[in-house]
Design an enzyme around this catalytic site. Structure first.
Site, PDB file in Angstrom:
ATOM      1  N   GLY A 139       0.836  -1.207   0.000  1.00  0.00           N
ATOM      2  CA  GLY A 139       0.000   0.000   0.000  1.00  0.00           C
ATOM      3  C   GLY A 139       0.864   1.248   0.000  1.00  0.00           C
ATOM      4  O   GLY A 139       0.495   2.291   0.553  1.00  0.00           O
ATOM      5  N   ASN A 194      -6.643  -2.894   8.192  1.00  0.00           N
ATOM      6  CA  ASN A 194      -7.734  -3.303   9.093  1.00  0.00           C
ATOM      7  C   ASN A 194      -8.635  -4.392   8.523  1.00  0.00           C
ATOM      8  O   ASN A 194      -8.777  -4.477   7.313  1.00  0.00           O
ATOM      9  CB  ASN A 194      -8.595  -2.068   9.405  1.00  0.00           C
ATOM     10  CG  ASN A 194      -8.038  -1.286  10.570  1.00  0.00           C
ATOM     11  OD1 ASN A 194      -7.581  -1.858  11.537  1.00  0.00           O
ATOM     12  ND2 ASN A 194      -8.078   0.044  10.459  1.00  0.00           N
ATOM     13  N   ASP A 212      -3.276   3.141  19.393  1.00  0.00           N
ATOM     14  CA  ASP A 212      -4.194   3.206  20.540  1.00  0.00           C
ATOM     15  C   ASP A 212      -3.428   3.544  21.823  1.00  0.00           C
ATOM     16  O   ASP A 212      -3.905   4.312  22.656  1.00  0.00           O
ATOM     17  CB  ASP A 212      -4.930   1.864  20.680  1.00  0.00           C
ATOM     18  CG  ASP A 212      -5.503   1.428  19.343  1.00  0.00           C
ATOM     19  OD1 ASP A 212      -6.282   2.191  18.776  1.00  0.00           O
ATOM     20  OD2 ASP A 212      -5.129   0.347  18.842  1.00  0.00           O
ATOM     21  N   HIS A 236      -7.982  -4.151  18.028  1.00  0.00           N
ATOM     22  CA  HIS A 236      -7.947  -2.757  17.555  1.00  0.00           C
ATOM     23  C   HIS A 236      -9.344  -2.431  17.036  1.00  0.00           C
ATOM     24  O   HIS A 236      -9.630  -2.492  15.838  1.00  0.00           O
ATOM     25  CB  HIS A 236      -6.883  -2.614  16.458  1.00  0.00           C
ATOM     26  CG  HIS A 236      -6.867  -1.248  15.834  1.00  0.00           C
ATOM     27  ND1 HIS A 236      -6.598  -0.097  16.544  1.00  0.00           N
ATOM     28  CD2 HIS A 236      -7.109  -0.834  14.557  1.00  0.00           C
ATOM     29  CE1 HIS A 236      -6.665   0.941  15.744  1.00  0.00           C
ATOM     30  NE2 HIS A 236      -6.982   0.524  14.529  1.00  0.00           N
TER      31      HIS A 236
HETATM   32  P1  NAD Z   1      -5.351   4.044   1.294  1.00  0.00           P
HETATM   33  O1  NAD Z   1      -6.579   3.605   0.572  1.00  0.00           O
HETATM   34  O2  NAD Z   1      -4.938   5.468   1.224  1.00  0.00           O
HETATM   35  O3  NAD Z   1      -4.115   3.195   0.788  1.00  0.00           O
HETATM   36  C1  NAD Z   1      -4.165   1.807   0.700  1.00  0.00           C
HETATM   37  C2  NAD Z   1      -3.244   1.426  -0.444  1.00  0.00           C
HETATM   38  O4  NAD Z   1      -3.157   0.013  -0.459  1.00  0.00           O
HETATM   39  C3  NAD Z   1      -3.771   1.854  -1.824  1.00  0.00           C
HETATM   40  O5  NAD Z   1      -2.756   2.590  -2.504  1.00  0.00           O
HETATM   41  C4  NAD Z   1      -4.082   0.539  -2.522  1.00  0.00           C
HETATM   42  O6  NAD Z   1      -3.863   0.582  -3.927  1.00  0.00           O
HETATM   43  C5  NAD Z   1      -3.104  -0.399  -1.822  1.00  0.00           C
HETATM   44  N1  NAD Z   1      -3.465  -1.815  -1.899  1.00  0.00           N
HETATM   45  C6  NAD Z   1      -4.694  -2.365  -1.909  1.00  0.00           C
HETATM   46  N2  NAD Z   1      -4.597  -3.697  -2.041  1.00  0.00           N
HETATM   47  C7  NAD Z   1      -3.270  -3.985  -2.090  1.00  0.00           C
HETATM   48  C8  NAD Z   1      -2.537  -5.190  -2.223  1.00  0.00           C
HETATM   49  N3  NAD Z   1      -3.155  -6.371  -2.341  1.00  0.00           N
HETATM   50  N4  NAD Z   1      -1.198  -5.118  -2.243  1.00  0.00           N
HETATM   51  C9  NAD Z   1      -0.558  -3.938  -2.133  1.00  0.00           C
HETATM   52  N5  NAD Z   1      -1.196  -2.750  -2.037  1.00  0.00           N
HETATM   53  C10 NAD Z   1      -2.549  -2.793  -1.995  1.00  0.00           C
HETATM   54  O7  NAD Z   1      -5.508   3.545   2.804  1.00  0.00           O
HETATM   55  P2  NAD Z   1      -4.657   4.017   4.076  1.00  0.00           P
HETATM   56  O8  NAD Z   1      -5.321   5.197   4.667  1.00  0.00           O
HETATM   57  O9  NAD Z   1      -3.227   4.070   3.729  1.00  0.00           O
HETATM   58  O10 NAD Z   1      -4.975   2.791   5.077  1.00  0.00           O
HETATM   59  C11 NAD Z   1      -4.478   1.495   4.827  1.00  0.00           C
HETATM   60  C12 NAD Z   1      -5.061   0.518   5.837  1.00  0.00           C
HETATM   61  O11 NAD Z   1      -4.581   0.819   7.143  1.00  0.00           O
HETATM   62  C13 NAD Z   1      -6.585   0.535   5.936  1.00  0.00           C
HETATM   63  O12 NAD Z   1      -7.075  -0.790   6.063  1.00  0.00           O
HETATM   64  C14 NAD Z   1      -6.827   1.322   7.225  1.00  0.00           C
HETATM   65  O13 NAD Z   1      -8.081   1.016   7.803  1.00  0.00           O
HETATM   66  C15 NAD Z   1      -5.680   0.801   8.065  1.00  0.00           C
HETATM   67  N6  NAD Z   1      -5.332   1.585   9.258  1.00  0.00           N
HETATM   68  C16 NAD Z   1      -4.984   0.891  10.377  1.00  0.00           C
HETATM   69  C17 NAD Z   1      -4.617   1.567  11.524  1.00  0.00           C
HETATM   70  C18 NAD Z   1      -4.234   0.817  12.773  1.00  0.00           C
HETATM   71  O14 NAD Z   1      -4.039   1.464  13.825  1.00  0.00           O
HETATM   72  N7  NAD Z   1      -4.093  -0.502  12.755  1.00  0.00           N
HETATM   73  C19 NAD Z   1      -4.603   2.964  11.527  1.00  0.00           C
HETATM   74  C20 NAD Z   1      -4.955   3.643  10.365  1.00  0.00           C
HETATM   75  C21 NAD Z   1      -5.327   2.932   9.228  1.00  0.00           C
HETATM   76  C1  LMR Z   2      -7.670   4.172  13.367  1.00  0.00           C
HETATM   77  O1  LMR Z   2      -7.781   3.675  14.495  1.00  0.00           O
HETATM   78  O2  LMR Z   2      -7.536   5.406  13.194  1.00  0.00           O
HETATM   79  C2  LMR Z   2      -7.631   3.263  12.161  1.00  0.00           C
HETATM   80  O3  LMR Z   2      -7.866   1.936  12.538  1.00  0.00           O
HETATM   81  C3  LMR Z   2      -8.550   3.702  11.071  1.00  0.00           C
HETATM   82  C4  LMR Z   2     -10.000   3.446  11.416  1.00  0.00           C
HETATM   83  O4  LMR Z   2     -10.703   2.846  10.592  1.00  0.00           O
HETATM   84  O5  LMR Z   2     -10.434   3.865  12.490  1.00  0.00           O
END
Ligand code: NAD
Ligand code: LMR
Length: 327
Positions: free
Chosen positions: A11, A133, A161, A189
């Site tokens: 990503g 996520n 968190d 999470h």
């Molecule tokens: P985003 O949509 O801006 O970017 C995601 C990227 O992943 C895109 O560029 C997409 O093309 C790419 N992608 C999709 N499938 C793919 C694959 N199979 N292989 C490689 N790349 C792939 O999203 P974001 O804002 O960067 O968020 C990414 C993820 O992180 C989401 O699932 C979001 O919910 C999660 N997230 C988790 C936390 C946490 O605390 N755990 C916090 C924030 C966001």
């Molecule tokens: C967060 O906690 O900010 C991320 O997991 C993004 C979400 O979907 O809340």
């Protein structure tokens, strides 16, 4: 000069990627004397790959002394090849009104394939950190595909968190952030996560006695931390990105720093009432770079046990939902 670490980031052209890659290349994740090669993996989508080209150009233009190479690819076999760290960010983010578990159908399958390929081609010492996520469940799915790499190498991020909880406690107590210590996240999470405030300290004293507001700690504090992601989506119209990237830098930096004590979602072995075989947030102590032990000495009162039971129940329910994927 140390041998460069190969760091795969999925990503890489997404929101989080744009905040993350420059921090890794600058040395914030692995230290100021550790060179890196970034292996950037994107989905096979023209627009994403074009955007990735632009990100790689910007990385070049930063002239980071520690950045020894950039791989750009939509082929996981290439992206994960010989990787020492695999940072699994690429997945759909949720929008307003959704829970993270709603993403499972789309995102879960990504982690089956990536888990299998990482196990086949990554370095023998590979460590995997999952951000996409729902992170705990995606981590469990990826780990379920591994035959070579042990399950404890697969961790999911609850550090955002922890950082959120630390800030909320500092604000409430009116102290500097650095005065707050030992606040750890248990469970999923998701809004069910439990920030275990009873063990936290502020300037070396029990945080609960400094704050002196049990109702706030048990109510608004837990709720604010648990629902912070949704609050950011409501305010920004997009999910957290810079703070998530920062938390991943902290997650990995702590995992490569012996003695660091921090919250990580790891495979449970039954501690703290979590069943074995769910990935749950817990406090860990880093032993050697990339390895850790779960801290088992924290006692839990009735309130904490109830909160942990609720987040554990959710993890087990989600595991049942993805049973087909982890066979
Ligand atoms: P985003 O949509 O801006 O970017 C995601 C990227 O992943 C895109 O560029 C997409 O093309 C790419 N992608 C999709 N499938 C793919 C694959 N199979 N292989 C490689 N790349 C792939 O999203 P974001 O804002 O960067 O968020 C990414 C993820 O992180 C989401 O699932 C979001 O919910 C999660 N997230 C988790 C936390 C946490 O605390 N755990 C916090 C924030 C966001
Ligand atoms: C967060 O906690 O900010 C991320 O997991 C993004 C979400 O979907 O809340």
């Amino acid at each position: 000069m140390k041998t460069p670490l190969r760091v795969a980031v999925t990503g890489a052209a997404g929101q989080i990627g744009y905040s993350l890659l420059f921090r890794i290349a600058s040395g914030a994740m692995f230290g100021p004397d550790q060179p890196v090669i970034l292996q950037l993996l994107e989905a096979p989508i023209e627009k994403a790959l074009k955007a990735l080209e632009g990100v790689a150009m910007e990385l070049d233009d930063c002239a980071f002394p520690l950045l020894k190479g950039i791989v750009q690819t939509d082929k996981p076999e290439l992206g994960f090849k010989d990787a020492n760290w695999c940072l699994l960010v690429g997945a759909k983010p949720r929008g307003p009104g959704m829970e993270r578990a709603d993403l499972l159908k789309d995102n879960g399958t990504i982690f089956i394939a990536q888990g299998r390929i990482i196990d086949a081609v990554a370095a023998a010492d590979a460590r995997i950190a999952v951000v996409g996520n729902p992170a705990n469940t995606n981590c469990m799915i990826a780990a379920s595909q591994a035959r070579r790499l042990p399950a404890e190498r697969f961790t999911a991020m609850v550090r955002l968190d922890q950082n959120r909880a630390q800030t909320q406690l500092a604000k409430k107590a009116g102290v500097d952030l650095t005065a707050v210590k030992d606040i750890f996240i248990y469970g999923n999470h998701s809004p069910s996560m439990f920030p275990a405030f009873a063990h936290a300290t502020i300037n070396g004293k029990a945080a609960a006695s400094v704050i002196n507001d049990d109702a706030w700690l048990k109510g608004p504090f837990c709720e604010t931390v648990g629902k912070r992601g949704a609050a950011i989506i409501a305010a920004r119209g997009a999910s957290s990105a810079a703070s998530a990237a920062n938390a991943l830098v902290d997650h990995v930096r702590s995992l490569v720093t012996p003695g660091a004590i921090h919250s990580v979602a790891v495979k449970s072995d039954g501690r703290y009432g979590f069943d074995a075989n769910v990935w749950a947030g817990m406090p860990v102590r880093t032993t050697t770079p990339g390895s850790y032990e779960v801290i088992t000495s924290y006692g839990m009162d009735v309130f904490a046990k109830t909160k942990i039971a609720a987040t554990f129940k959710e993890l087990v329910e989600v595991r049942a939902f993805v049973a087909e994927m982890i066979k």
